[in-house]
Write an enzyme that holds these catalytic residues in place. Structure first.
Site, PDB file in Angstrom:
ATOM      1  N   SER A  66       0.887  -1.172   0.041  1.00 16.58           N
ATOM      2  CA  SER A  66       0.051   0.036   0.121  1.00 16.58           C
ATOM      3  C   SER A  66       0.778   1.257  -0.075  1.00 16.58           C
ATOM      4  CB  SER A  66      -0.901  -0.036   1.286  1.00 16.58           C
ATOM      5  OG  SER A  66      -1.506   1.156   1.486  1.00 16.58           O
ATOM      6  N   GLU A 115      -9.887   2.123   3.892  1.00 14.82           N
ATOM      7  CA  GLU A 115      -9.727   3.318   3.100  1.00 14.82           C
ATOM      8  C   GLU A 115     -10.799   3.841   2.457  1.00 14.82           C
ATOM      9  OE1 GLU A 115      -7.629   3.541  -1.185  1.00 14.82           O
ATOM     10  OE2 GLU A 115      -6.486   2.536   0.426  1.00 14.82           O
ATOM     11  N   LYS A 121      -4.526  -6.866   3.429  1.00 13.58           N
ATOM     12  CA  LYS A 121      -4.331  -5.623   2.475  1.00 13.58           C
ATOM     13  C   LYS A 121      -5.795  -5.338   1.926  1.00 13.58           C
ATOM     14  CE  LYS A 121      -2.738  -2.354  -0.512  1.00 13.58           C
ATOM     15  NZ  LYS A 121      -3.719  -2.525  -1.485  1.00 13.58           N
ATOM     16  N   HIS A 143      -7.299  -3.458   4.680  1.00 10.93           N
ATOM     17  CA  HIS A 143      -6.828  -1.859   4.465  1.00 10.93           C
ATOM     18  C   HIS A 143      -7.525  -1.293   3.478  1.00 10.93           C
ATOM     19  CE1 HIS A 143      -4.343   0.794   2.432  1.00 10.93           C
ATOM     20  NE2 HIS A 143      -3.681   0.817   3.547  1.00 10.93           N
ATOM     21  N   ASN A 144      -7.839  -1.888   2.534  1.00 13.06           N
ATOM     22  CA  ASN A 144      -8.477  -1.085   1.312  1.00 13.06           C
ATOM     23  C   ASN A 144      -9.795  -0.973   1.603  1.00 13.06           C
ATOM     24  OD1 ASN A 144      -5.978  -1.349   0.126  1.00 13.06           O
ATOM     25  ND2 ASN A 144      -6.896  -1.810  -1.915  1.00 13.06           N
TER      26      ASN A 144
END
Length: 478
Positions: free
Chosen positions: A128, A189, A182, A185-186
């Site tokens: 990222s 986001e 990940k 995480h997105n």
């Protein structure tokens, strides 16, 4: 000269990772399906370090020291499988194939298992930070076997972002753990950007604060508890004036947000895990709604809102700040809860404090509050939910009155705030003594004999609704 690592796929992200590796002292073998991209990279950036030019995957493999490390940076899905299929016959046991793209974690689990049977290591790596992060130091989340990390880890740690001298890279867990983290995480986001957008909309549509003035507000917010990369660049976007029209830049952008799939994957996975990521889900749906432009144009002519006027308090801007902060905390709480659910499902030993530490620099959701997230999970007394950690419970308690005022104001004015409101509903749902799920269970038992549990007795029960409505003890069919 032999290379420590090879990179195949030299679009922007692949090229920048290759340059990052070379800048950090590694010799990097380069390969791309079209040799023109390899030559363009070497012509422009060949002075940055030691590169080996190759024209085929065989040449790439032949140029690598053992155990070989080959980093794939191609589009997720079938292209990754295609490159793997071409590489496997060229490699030897204990060589490592690294997928640093945004692959789905289930694909990574499948690939890791298949290559393990051939004696090869497959490592799915979450990266990222975008193009700039790939070059200057991203947040890196590697999965795969612990043994593969012994060979690969030091290299990844060296090129990763640093937070107060600490590498934003650590081994996450086996098989698809890196890509799963990940993905979450997105998802966070997505929610983070949506609540920032909702704050902007409420400030403009309710309080009449124009983008340039909002830029100053967001700049000030970035000095406090909201300090983060996304708040910082929000101020930058809102301050920008379009040179062609001399209008605020945000006003000349089509209000239809795209997505590449990781947010949707997060929501689907959360549903499968039974993890309530309502804020993340609403942010994905908000992008979907924004993209339905034809329906929206028709609705603007047809649907009535019956908005009422609202008298705004002097503290309204501060109210929005508090609502934004509380909603951001909820998005992190939901993401962390989902990671905990996945750890149980897949047998991963995910260290939530360490994962939070990896996000403190290099990545898109880097924020000051991650220090507190890390501290919440670092001790032995880890909270069952991030919102129950004393620091966050106290912060949200202070924000709740303002949060309610902002949501109520938006509803009265017809301003959609799906993540503000769903995050508040999540908070209220957690703290309520009784939820209407009791009625839901009664309905399920009546129409489908799905059984229920009682608050005053152990066991599973069913009411004979079509008979005399007596209760019988039943086998749990959930």
């Amino acid at each position: 000269m032999s290379a420590q690592i090879g990179v195949t796929g030299l679009a922007v992200m692949g090229a920048n990772l290759a340059r990052n590796l070379a800048r950090n002292g590694y010799t990097v073998a380069l390969h791309n399906r079209s040799i023109e991209k390899t030559d363009a990279l070497l012509e422009k950036y060949g002075h940055e370090g030691d590169f080996i030019r190759t024209e085929s995957l065989q040449e790439l493999v032949d140029s690598l020291e053992k155990p070989r490390r080959v980093l794939i940076m191609v589009k997720a899905g079938k292209p990754v499988d295609s490159v793997i299929d071409q590489l496997v016959p060229l490699l030897e046991p204990e060589d490592i194939i690294i997928d640093a793209g945004n692959s789905h974690y289930e694909d990574t689990r499948r690939r890791e298992a298949a290559l393990a049977e051939k004696g090869l290591f497959f490592v799915g790596v979450g990266v990222s930070g975008g193009e700039e992060g790939a070059l200057l130091g991203p947040s890196i989340m590697p999965g795969g076997s612990r043994k593969s990390y012994e060979s690969l880890g030091p290299m990844l740690e060296k090129i990763s972002a640093k937070y107060k001298g600490e590498a934003c890279c650590a081994w996450i867990g086996t098989d698809g753990a890196g890509h799963f983290v990940k993905m979450v995480h997105n998802g966070i986001e997505y929610a983070d950007m949506q609540v920032i957008g909702e704050a902007y909309d409420v400030l403009r549509s309710a309080a009449g604060i124009e983008p340039a003035e909002q830029a100053d507000i967001f700049t000030e917010w970035n000095k406090g508890t909201l300090s983060s990369f996304l708040i910082e660049i929000t101020a930058e976007v809102l301050r920008h004036t379009d040179p062609r029209s001399d209008k605020p830049f945000v006003d000349i952008l089509v209000d239809s947000a795209g997505q590449k799939g990781t947010g949707r994957w997060t929501v689907v996975s959360a549903l499968e895990l039974g993890s309530p990521t309502s804020g993340i889900a609403e942010s994905v749906f908000a992008r979907g709604l924004s993209s339905q432009r034809e329906q929206r144009l028709l609705a603007q002519e047809t649907l009535k809102g019956h908005e009422s006027s609202v008298e705004l308090p002097e503290s309204f801007v501060e109210d929005v700040r508090l609502a934004l902060y509380a909603s951001k905390i909820v998005s992190y709480a939901q993401g962390m809860d989902m990671l905990g659910a996945a750890a149980k499902e897949y047998g991963w030993e995910l260290k939530l404090d360490e994962i939070a530490s990896l996000w403190r620099a290099g990545c898109i959701i880097r924020a000051e509050l991650l220090d507190d997230v890390m501290k919440a999970y670092a001790g032995e007394d880890r909270p069952a939910n991030l919102l129950l950690a004393p620091a966050f419970a106290e912060a949200i308690a202070e924000a709740v009155p303002a949060w309610r005022r902002v949501v109520a104001t938006a509803v009265q004015l017809g301003i959609p705030v799906p993540v503000f409101s769903s995050s508040l509903a999540y908070y209220d749902g957690l703290r309520r003594k009784r939820l209407p799920a009791a009625l839901t269970q009664g309905l399920r038992d009546l129409f489908g004999a799905h059984t229920y549990n009682r608050v005053d007795a152990e066991g599973t029960f069913h009411t004979q609704w079509s008979g005399d409505r007596s209760e019988i003890e039943a086998v749990d069919t959930h």
